[in-house]
Scaffold this active site. Structure first.
Site, mmCIF file in Angstrom:
data_model
loop_
_atom_site.group_PDB
_atom_site.id
_atom_site.type_symbol
_atom_site.label_atom_id
_atom_site.label_comp_id
_atom_site.label_asym_id
_atom_site.label_seq_id
_atom_site.Cartn_x
_atom_site.Cartn_y
_atom_site.Cartn_z
ATOM 1 N N ASP A 3 0.885 -1.169 0.000
ATOM 2 C CA ASP A 3 0.000 0.000 0.000
ATOM 3 C C ASP A 3 0.920 1.216 0.000
ATOM 4 O O ASP A 3 1.580 1.497 1.006
ATOM 5 C CB ASP A 3 -0.873 -0.046 1.262
ATOM 6 C CG ASP A 3 -1.747 1.197 1.413
ATOM 7 O OD1 ASP A 3 -1.566 2.166 0.650
ATOM 8 O OD2 ASP A 3 -2.605 1.199 2.327
ATOM 9 N N TYR A 62 1.049 0.896 14.423
ATOM 10 C CA TYR A 62 -0.008 0.648 13.453
ATOM 11 C C TYR A 62 0.254 1.403 12.147
ATOM 12 O O TYR A 62 0.320 2.622 12.125
ATOM 13 C CB TYR A 62 -1.369 1.065 14.008
ATOM 14 C CG TYR A 62 -2.460 0.638 13.063
ATOM 15 C CD1 TYR A 62 -2.710 -0.711 12.849
ATOM 16 C CD2 TYR A 62 -3.200 1.564 12.339
ATOM 17 C CE1 TYR A 62 -3.662 -1.132 11.951
ATOM 18 C CE2 TYR A 62 -4.170 1.153 11.432
ATOM 19 C CZ TYR A 62 -4.389 -0.196 11.246
ATOM 20 O OH TYR A 62 -5.330 -0.602 10.339
ATOM 21 N N LYS A 92 -3.362 -2.672 8.009
ATOM 22 C CA LYS A 92 -3.417 -4.109 8.259
ATOM 23 C C LYS A 92 -2.501 -4.828 7.279
ATOM 24 O O LYS A 92 -1.993 -4.216 6.344
ATOM 25 C CB LYS A 92 -4.877 -4.570 8.122
ATOM 26 C CG LYS A 92 -5.219 -5.772 8.962
ATOM 27 C CD LYS A 92 -5.071 -5.564 10.450
ATOM 28 C CE LYS A 92 -5.212 -6.868 11.218
ATOM 29 N NZ LYS A 92 -4.954 -6.743 12.629
HETATM 30 C C1 F6R Z 1 -7.504 -0.273 7.865
HETATM 31 C C2 F6R Z 1 -7.272 1.059 7.361
HETATM 32 C C3 F6R Z 1 -8.233 2.124 7.687
HETATM 33 C C4 F6R Z 1 -7.605 3.195 8.573
HETATM 34 C C5 F6R Z 1 -8.631 4.287 8.957
HETATM 35 C C6 F6R Z 1 -7.973 5.403 9.754
HETATM 36 O O1 F6R Z 1 -6.470 -1.106 7.490
HETATM 37 O O2 F6R Z 1 -6.294 1.307 6.685
HETATM 38 O O3 F6R Z 1 -9.408 1.608 8.249
HETATM 39 O O4 F6R Z 1 -7.092 2.613 9.736
HETATM 40 O O5 F6R Z 1 -9.201 4.847 7.803
HETATM 41 O O6 F6R Z 1 -6.930 5.919 9.015
HETATM 42 P P1 F6R Z 1 -6.070 7.181 9.463
HETATM 43 O O7 F6R Z 1 -5.543 6.899 10.834
HETATM 44 O O8 F6R Z 1 -4.993 7.247 8.405
HETATM 45 O O9 F6R Z 1 -6.985 8.365 9.440
HETATM 46 MG MG MG Z 2 -4.088 2.345 3.064
HETATM 47 MG MG MG Z 3 -4.934 -2.332 2.351
#
Ligand code: F6R
Ligand code: MG
Ligand code: MG
Length: 372
Positions: free
Chosen positions: A12, A234, A237
């Site tokens: 990603d 984090y 995923k």
């Molecule tokens: C799950 C994922 C999304 C982000 C969510 C928050 O793998 O990538 O669900 O965790 O959109 O993203 P941020 O913290 O970048 O605003």
């Molecule tokens: Mg992403």
């Molecule tokens: Mg992804």
């Protein structure tokens, strides 16, 4: 013995509209890169680029074997180019999965996910690629168990004399990096004892039992990289890919696809912190929008012909999966109503690599010991 390797390397490196999808230009950049630096230079035989949600996926065929630094560098350089473009366009989370600044010989541990399989190309070799978004490697545990060990899923395990001996599973503890081989059907219960704990164990590879070289028996390879564990924080995923060989002594394409008909619950979804159904979709619908999900899986069917990738057939682009998708939507609705409660929210152990511990740290000093 002429060996063929299929390498699926994915990352990603930025996405459109939050974490939903990639821009067509990103696919084009990767295609041009693989054509010029890989195929034209004789490094790879063929390639295919696609996406599942916000993950850019490459499939490459070559004769250099697994873990080849030239092949890994080829993919890494491509992701760097795409990330550069994503940064320029201010796409979301541009460069996210490239954890280090420089390539160090192998993409493993550097962010991208990898599944590679080396095999002797058969007279006709159907090779299937599965890619998931908003979930983790153990999402493949249930479907691959059903495909390679459950006769209620795979008729060939009972009917086909070339399959009745069963398959061996290599299972990985994704935290301790311990691997164990278990044979089916003899050790099916022990296998399930591990595979059911999806927060810890993931299928790494599956092969037919027998005396032939592994390259003739190899049936499935799964990407088990835990991006968050690698990064220690984090960063999204660990959306996995898997390579599966089908037909002529392996489960048929239809038996493999049958393994994905439950819409089973997997970890991931919103903020990598929620359980939801894994929905098998066509490439067109590999765009997880509802609550950043629900988690998706796409399937691409190829015939490998002297390394040429003929296809793909978009495997879940079929009305026979409509009911599974409907069930997934119903289950997603039901799970969503639990809001921040388990079991919709993943267990405490799985939350370790999300942003929740930061929230809990703040209230930690206020916690007092009592005799309750
Ligand atoms: C799950 C994922 C999304 C982000 C969510 C928050 O793998 O990538 O669900 O965790 O959109 O993203 P941020 O913290 O970048 O605003
Ligand atoms: Mg992403
Ligand atoms: Mg992804």
């Amino acid at each position: 013995m002429s060996l063929m390797t299929v390498s699926c390397i994915k990352a990603d490196v930025g996405s459109l509209s939050g974490h939903i999808t990639v821009l067509p230009e990103m696919i084009e950049i990767m295609e041009k890169h693989l054509e010029k630096e890989g195929k034209k230079k004789g490094l790879i035989i063929d390639y295919h680029v696609f996406h599942c949600g916000d993950d850019l996926e490459t499939v490459m065929t070559h004769r250099k074997g697994k873990d080849n630094s030239k092949i890994h560098k080829l993919a890494w350089d491509g992701f760097v180019k795409v990330a550069k473009y994503a940064k320029k366009r201010k796409l979301y989370a541009a460069g996210q999965d490239l954890l280090s600044d420089a390539f160090s010989g192998n993409v493993k541990g550097q962010g991208p996910g990898v599944a590679e399989m080396t095999f002797v190309e058969r007279k006709s070799d159907p090779v299937l690629i599965f890619a998931c978004d908003k979930t983790e490697p153990a999402a493949f545990n249930l479907p691959l168990f059903r495909v390679f060990a459950d006769p209620f899923n795979t008729a060939g395990l009972v009917i086909d004399p070339k399959m009745i001996q069963g398959f061996s599973f290599e299972v990985l503890d994704v935290y301790k990096h311990l691997m164990v081989k278990l044979d089916c059907p003899e050790e099916m219960y022990e296998l399930l004892a591990l595979l059911g704990t999806t927060s810890t164990y993931a299928i790494k590879r599956i092969y037919k039992k027998g005396a032939e070289p592994l390259e003739e028996r190899i049936a499935a390879e799964v990407c088990t990289e835990k991006l968050n564990v690698q990064a220690g924080r984090y960063v999204g995923k660990d959306d996995p890919v898997a390579i599966v060989r089908a037909q002529s002594g392996f489960p048929s394409v239809g038996e493999v696809l049958e393994g994905f008909t439950l819409g089973h619950l997997v970890s991931g979804w919103m903020r990598g912190s929620h359980k939801g159904p894994l929905m098998p979709v066509s490439l067109k619908y590999a765009t997880p929008t509802r609550f950043d999900g629900p988690p998706r899986v796409v399937g691409l069917g190829f015939q490998v012909c002297d390394g040429e990738l003929i296809g793909p057939k978009d495997l879940f682009d079929d009305v026979s999966f409509d009911e599974v998708r409907k069930r997934c939507n119903r289950v997603a609705d039901y799970m969503r109503r639990h809001g921040p409660f388990e079991p919709h929210r993943v267990s405490e152990k799985e939350l370790e690599y999300t942003t929740l511990p930061e929230v809990l740290k703040k209230i930690e000093p206020r916690c007092k010991k009592v005799n309750e």
